[in-house]
Design a protein around this motif. Structure first.
Motif, PDB file in Angstrom:
ATOM      1  N   ILE A  77       2.866  -9.654  -3.103  1.00 25.03           N
ATOM      2  CA  ILE A  77       4.238 -10.046  -3.717  1.00 25.03           C
ATOM      3  C   ILE A  77       4.913 -11.103  -2.985  1.00 25.03           C
ATOM      4  N   GLU A  78       5.580 -11.866  -3.624  1.00 20.71           N
ATOM      5  CA  GLU A  78       6.488 -12.958  -3.090  1.00 20.71           C
ATOM      6  C   GLU A  78       7.645 -12.673  -2.680  1.00 20.71           C
ATOM      7  N   PRO A  79       8.149 -13.425  -1.518  1.00 23.52           N
ATOM      8  CA  PRO A  79       9.606 -13.292  -1.214  1.00 23.52           C
ATOM      9  C   PRO A  79      10.588 -13.645  -2.413  1.00 23.52           C
ATOM     10  N   ASP A  87      16.038  -6.109   0.937  1.00 19.43           N
ATOM     11  CA  ASP A  87      15.232  -6.576  -0.133  1.00 19.43           C
ATOM     12  C   ASP A  87      13.901  -6.237   0.471  1.00 19.43           C
ATOM     13  N   LYS A  88      13.840  -6.550   1.496  1.00 20.14           N
ATOM     14  CA  LYS A  88      12.290  -6.625   2.074  1.00 20.14           C
ATOM     15  C   LYS A  88      11.905  -4.998   2.457  1.00 20.14           C
ATOM     16  N   GLU A  89      12.902  -4.353   2.891  1.00 17.60           N
ATOM     17  CA  GLU A  89      12.692  -2.547   2.817  1.00 17.60           C
ATOM     18  C   GLU A  89      12.548  -2.094   1.589  1.00 17.60           C
ATOM     19  N   GLN A  90      13.210  -2.405   0.602  1.00 18.22           N
ATOM     20  CA  GLN A  90      12.866  -2.037  -0.796  1.00 18.22           C
ATOM     21  C   GLN A  90      11.502  -2.669  -1.287  1.00 18.22           C
ATOM     22  N   ARG A  91      11.238  -3.730  -0.965  1.00 19.08           N
ATOM     23  CA  ARG A  91       9.742  -4.186  -1.285  1.00 19.08           C
ATOM     24  C   ARG A  91       8.625  -3.172  -0.717  1.00 19.08           C
ATOM     25  N   LYS A  97       5.430   3.739  -2.115  1.00 14.21           N
ATOM     26  CA  LYS A  97       5.477   4.862  -3.207  1.00 14.21           C
ATOM     27  C   LYS A  97       4.501   4.633  -4.184  1.00 14.21           C
ATOM     28  N   GLN A  98       4.028   3.525  -4.391  1.00 17.18           N
ATOM     29  CA  GLN A  98       2.872   3.222  -5.668  1.00 17.18           C
ATOM     30  C   GLN A  98       1.778   3.810  -5.231  1.00 17.18           C
ATOM     31  N   GLY A  99       1.462   4.167  -3.855  1.00 23.84           N
ATOM     32  CA  GLY A  99       0.214   4.514  -3.221  1.00 23.84           C
ATOM     33  C   GLY A  99      -0.508   3.467  -2.557  1.00 23.84           C
ATOM     34  N   TYR A 100      -0.151   2.391  -2.396  1.00 23.57           N
ATOM     35  CA  TYR A 100      -0.983   1.295  -1.582  1.00 23.57           C
ATOM     36  C   TYR A 100      -1.036   1.700  -0.184  1.00 23.57           C
ATOM     37  N   ASN A 101      -2.153   1.545   0.506  1.00 26.10           N
ATOM     38  CA  ASN A 101      -2.313   1.724   1.855  1.00 26.10           C
ATOM     39  C   ASN A 101      -3.790   1.152   2.406  1.00 26.10           C
ATOM     40  N   PRO A 102      -3.536   0.241   3.154  1.00 29.19           N
ATOM     41  CA  PRO A 102      -2.314  -0.208   3.895  1.00 29.19           C
ATOM     42  C   PRO A 102      -1.268  -1.045   3.004  1.00 29.19           C
ATOM     43  N   MET A 114      10.085  -3.180   8.296  1.00 29.66           N
ATOM     44  CA  MET A 114       8.888  -2.171   8.427  1.00 29.66           C
ATOM     45  C   MET A 114       9.224  -1.041   9.469  1.00 29.66           C
ATOM     46  N   THR A 115      10.342  -1.219  10.460  1.00 30.71           N
ATOM     47  CA  THR A 115      10.699  -0.045  11.211  1.00 30.71           C
ATOM     48  C   THR A 115      11.408   0.987  10.260  1.00 30.71           C
ATOM     49  N   ALA A 116      12.175   0.532   9.388  1.00 32.64           N
ATOM     50  CA  ALA A 116      12.755   1.618   8.662  1.00 32.64           C
ATOM     51  C   ALA A 116      11.788   2.451   7.636  1.00 32.64           C
ATOM     52  N   VAL A 117      11.129   1.595   7.133  1.00 31.39           N
ATOM     53  CA  VAL A 117      10.003   2.007   5.836  1.00 31.39           C
ATOM     54  C   VAL A 117       8.912   2.945   6.513  1.00 31.39           C
TER      55      VAL A 117
END
Length: 347
Positions: A77-79, A87-91, A97-102, A114-117
């Protein structure tokens, strides 16, 4: 903290992947089968996005390798221009939430998000490039940029005919100070008579320091007017302007992060790209993806340095080996850094 050796064993070599498949702009995903409920790796790009022929494209190469090897679904995903930490946190949250890992944030700007999410999605492994974030499910992928830059400085000191070389940083921040410090030290340790001209394009990333080839070109032209005949840029997409200006003036450019001599988008300038200071961001992305796929996700600070082949200097341009004393001087410096005889400055 885990040692780099575990990650480095699977990381080496991704930096040499061809980036011809990289296209500019957009958000993409690739379908594939996974042997877990996780979709697979997702990366969120730094300023400049995909197509920068440098930092972001190196990350994309690691994602591509993981997708092909593990049958992953992937997303990149592009900035957006002028975006906030929110905005970064939402991304990042959306990807988790969609299941991507990592889920991997490419660049230090993702630190606060990153710290928040990561705390909200404890079952997802997160990765961040060029920044250290504390969290039980976070891998901080950091590099010894100063070591590769030192070798670039050695090469510049051997290649210059005017005894003036240049450094152009994209944004005046601590990460880019590491590139400058190592480069200056490598130049001075090799030939104290050589002068280093330094310039930063902007004070903040929001001003376009990493995403403005025109700014890079203008800065390079100014340094060339002041007799610099080897230019090293740590400036993301802006570095393309530096390379263009160097080629036009028929002086040397030194690339960064990826082997820019090999990149199709820069092919018309490649004869003037002496070498590139390599940073195996692709290897880090791939290795973290593999660790999750194998059920043993890496966490903590993962350091890439010369000893681990996480950074280095390219030798793709045949002219590199023809400059008297250059190759021997670089090889000697590399070994002395690995052996601890040379301590490279970071600021």
């Amino acid at each position: 903290m885990r040692r780099i050796s575990k990650l480095a064993r699977v990381a080496v070599g991704v930096a040499s992947l061809g980036l011809a498949a990289t296209a500019c702009g957009g958000t993409s995903s690739d379908s594939g089968d996974s042997d877990s409920n996780d979709k697979g790796v997702a990366i969120a790009y730094d300023v400049g996005g995909k197509g920068d022929q440098s930092f972001n494209d190196a990350a994309y190469a690691g994602l591509t390798k993981a997708q092909k090897e593990f049958g992953y679904k992937t997303a990149d995903i592009e900035p957006t221009e002028g975006e906030t930490d929110a905005d970064k946190e939402q991304r990042l949250a959306s990807l988790a939430k969609q299941g991507y890992n990592p889920v991997i944030g490419v660049g230090y700007a993702y630190g606060p998000a990153m710290t928040a999410v990561a705390a909200k999605y404890p079952d997802t492994t997160f990765g961040i490039v060029d920044f250290e974030v504390k969290g039980k499910n976070v891998a901080s992928l950091v590099f010894a940029e100063e070591q590769a830059s030192y070798l670039a400085g050695v090469a510049a000191a051997k290649a210059t005919k005017t005894d003036v070389v240049g450094f152009i940083g994209g944004v005046d921040v601590p990460l880019i100070h590491k590139f400058e410090a190592g480069y200056k030290q490598g130049v001075q340790d090799t030939n104290s008579k050589v002068k280093v001209l330094s310039q930063y394009l902007t004070q903040t990333a929001e001003e376009g320091g990493f995403a403005s080839p025109d700014k890079g070109k203008a800065a390079a032209e100014g340094q060339i007017e002041n007799k610099a005949d080897v230019l090293y840029a740590a400036a993301g997409l802006s570095g393309q302007g530096v390379i263009e200006a160097a080629a036009k003036a028929k002086v040397w450019a030194i690339g960064v992060d990826s082997d820019q001599y090999k990149q199709a988008a820069l092919a018309k300038y490649k004869n003037y790209i002496l070498t590139s200071a390599l940073k195996d961001v692709g290897g880090a992305v791939y290795a973290l993806s593999k660790s999750v796929h194998d059920g043993k996700p890496l966490t903590g600070t993962q350091r890439f340095d010369l000893e681990a082949n996480g950074v280095g200097l390219s030798e793709s341009n045949p002219e590199y080996a023809k400059i008297p004393g250059l190759q021997d001087a670089v090889n000697k410096a590399k070994q002395e850094i690995i052996d601890g005889k040379i301590k490279v400055n970071t600021e």
